[in-house]
Design an enzyme around this catalytic site. Structure first.
Site, mmCIF file in Angstrom:
data_model
loop_
_atom_site.group_PDB
_atom_site.id
_atom_site.type_symbol
_atom_site.label_atom_id
_atom_site.label_comp_id
_atom_site.label_asym_id
_atom_site.label_seq_id
_atom_site.Cartn_x
_atom_site.Cartn_y
_atom_site.Cartn_z
ATOM 1 N N LYS A 61 1.024 -1.576 0.039
ATOM 2 C CA LYS A 61 -0.186 -0.254 0.243
ATOM 3 C C LYS A 61 0.883 1.512 0.002
ATOM 4 O O LYS A 61 2.176 1.427 0.566
ATOM 5 C CB LYS A 61 -0.720 0.240 1.219
ATOM 6 N N SER A 136 -9.828 2.522 3.213
ATOM 7 C CA SER A 136 -8.467 2.828 1.893
ATOM 8 C C SER A 136 -7.983 1.806 1.209
ATOM 9 O O SER A 136 -7.078 2.624 0.326
ATOM 10 C CB SER A 136 -7.627 4.164 2.696
ATOM 11 N N SER A 160 -9.639 -0.377 7.172
ATOM 12 C CA SER A 160 -9.330 0.200 6.420
ATOM 13 C C SER A 160 -8.248 -0.969 5.295
ATOM 14 O O SER A 160 -7.776 -1.216 3.784
ATOM 15 C CB SER A 160 -8.032 1.071 5.936
#
Lengths: 467, 99
Positions: A61, A136, A160
């Site tokens: 990420k 996210s 997330s």
């Protein structure tokens, strides 16, 4: 022929060990999948051109600092920022032989539940590209579900990792706070942020967690971690599973989600688990408002560092203060600005006790309620997300509707507890996630329960349209 | 609670955000709604409950205080928007008046 949609990371490791495929062939297979599908899914913000090693690939990420690889946190304010050192998790992955494929899309500064807050455009759900992958960490989840990476790392502040894993039909672990180093991670809310794995199977999840977990001298909030056990057992005999009443009765849970969850609980009984009801009334009712005070307050402090001086964007202005204020207005998108404003307000003179101080006390209440539940149960179970993946654009105009996605993932985050998402069925052709919560440092119990259920459920994690 | 335009401007100043007119109005509406929702925490009487600032009960975490290599100056400035010698260069912080 390597089928990246089906191959687990554990199988990939086996293929390499037995020299049945080369590291290059493996890399090329994922790169081919990326070439084929990332134009549509937009999982990656940047790609690495040549593999830096001979191991299994991984996607990270874009809040995870990677030496020499641009790290933007999905924000314009960090566009072009190239870290000078590896985060501890990136270093541990490298040392374990994992090879970074690229950096995955995220809501800006990990603030969001759909990746629609990314400054570089949303990712799309591999099950239905008109829908969001969650957020996210939607880029990491969609990459794993879409066969663009064997596994990935995400980060989780209020859901997330777990929520995108649920919406994309894969496994995701938010580890116990303090088990995985935050050194070199772009900070959002420091008392909540945790890095964790996004994988195809629970065993892959345990393998990757074992790689990244452990105390780190560079992060004084890390603790010693019990040895990680790869789950083997396929039954749940002797496991006490608590179902928090308020989490299954919460407003807004879709009936298809509820049905899939209830079928899974019935299956848990058949596997030998003792299932009982428990109570988390205040955690469910006050968790979300508590989170939306604590997290923005911490974010407003963490994001104060983006001032156009040492790195990142700088707006051209002739005077210092004008430069700082213009840089921040141009560099941050709407959601970080909203949260900075909210957090600054909650911390400002005259409001501190009523908002931030009170929220910290609610946090104690949430911890106590969970501790009480764990006196009777080993693991708590609920749906992960109240809904399946929603259409792009459905919630972007209404911040409160977007925040409600995290209703069920937030309470355990506030208490620093580990949570595992395991896909548990389909509703309207879209994945439903089961959330398993354990006491602090009880990741092994989550892996054991998650693995047994995963085997019994036999969920086909390859999106129907790609089979 | 309802947030006024003055509240928004005050908080934006504290947060070093130079908001546009359109943003001021939009955030006024949105923050009012969000604050109303999060104010729910004040319903609880928690006078006797201690706050949680950190989820783990860690105290006094030390590491060995040993010298380690640090970044070179060129590395430190590699991401800087502007530099002069060994300094980050910024626009003037105060107005310069000619005598």
């Amino acid at each position: 022929m390597i089928d990246t949609l089906r191959l687990t990371a554990e199988e990939a490791l086996g293929l390499l060990e037995r020299r049945e495929v080369s590291a290059r062939e493996l890399w090329d297979a994922y790169r081919a999948a990326i070439d084929e599908r990332d134009g549509e899914l937009h999982c990656f913000l940047s790609l690495v051109d040549e593999p830096a090693g001979e191991g299994v690939p991984i996607a990270l990420k874009d809040v995870i600092g990677t030496k020499g690889i641009e790290t933007t946190a999905g924000s314009k304010i960090l566009k072009g920022y190239v870290p000078l050192y590896d985060s501890t998790v990136a270093r541990r992955c490298k040392e374990a032989g994992l090879v970074t494929l690229g950096k995955t899309n995220t809501d800006e500064f990990a603030m969001g539940s759909s990746t629609e807050n990314s400054a570089f455009g949303p990712s799309r759900n591999p099950w239905d590209p008109t829908r969001v992958p969650g957020g996210s960490g939607g880029g990491s989840a969609a990459a794993v579900a879409g066969g663009l990476a064997p596994w990935a790392l995400g980060s989780d502040t209020g859901g997330s990792i777990k929520q995108p894993a649920a919406l994309c039909g894969i496994v995701g672990l938010r580890p116990t706070y303090g088990t995985v180093s935050r050194y070199g991670i772009v900070a959002f809310a420091s008392s909540l942020d945790q890095v964790g794995p996004t994988t195809k199977t629970v065993r892959d999840c345990a393998l990757l967690y074992r790689t990244i977990a452990g105390r780190d001298p560079s992060d004084s909030t890390t603790a010693d971690v019990p040895e990680v056990e790869l789950p083997e057992r396929e039954d749940l005999r002797g496991v006490r599973i608590g179902v928090p009443k308020q989490m299954v009765e919460a407003e807004g849970i879709e009936s298809g989600v509820k049905d899939a969850f209830e079928r899974t609980i019935q299956l848990a009984r058949e596997l030998g688990a003792e299932v009982g009801e428990c109570e988390l009334p205040l955690s469910v009712e006050y968790g979300l408002p508590c989170y939306y005070l604590v997290a923005p307050a911490e974010a407003s402090s963490n994001l104060a560092r983006y001032d156009g001086v040492r790195y990142g964007l700088r707006a051209p202005e002739d005077a210092y203060h004008a430069m700082v204020m213009r840089t921040r207005d141009e560099g941050f998108g709407d959601e970080p600005k909203r949260r900075i404003m909210l957090g600054t307000y909650a911390l400002s003179a005259g409001y501190f006790e009523a908002y931030y101080g009170q929220a910290q006390k609610v946090r104690t209440v949430i911890r106590r309620e969970h501790a009480e539940a764990f006196e009777r149960f080993d693991v708590l179970a609920s749906p992960t997300s109240p809904t399946v993946a929603f259409e792009l654009g459905a919630k972007t105009q209404d911040p409160l509707a977007m925040y409600a996605n995290d209703l069920l993932t937030i309470p355990s985050c506030m208490a620093g507890l580990p949570g595992l998402n395991v896909p548990c069925g389909l509703s309207e052709g879209l994945p439903v996630g089961l959330q398993l919560i354990g006491p602090q440092f009880a990741e092994n119990a989550l892996f054991a329960a998650g693995h047994a259920l995963e085997r019994a459920l036999g969920f086909d994690r390859v999106p129907e349209r790609l089979r | 609670m309802a947030i006024t335009r003055e509240h928004v401007l005050h908080v934006a100043k504290l947060a070093h955000l130079d908001l546009t007119e359109e943003e001021v109005e939009r955030f006024r509406e949105q923050l009012s709604a969000i604050l109303e929702a999060v104010s729910k925490v004040s319903e609880l009487d928690l006078a006797d409950v201690p706050p949680t600032s950190h989820p783990l009960d860690l105290v006094n975490v030390w590491r060995e205080d040993e010298p380690r290599p640090s970044l070179s100056a060129d590395e430190v400035f590699a991401n800087a928007p502007d530099r002069e010698d060994e300094f980050f260069k910024v626009p003037p912080t105060s107005e310069v008046r000619e005598p």
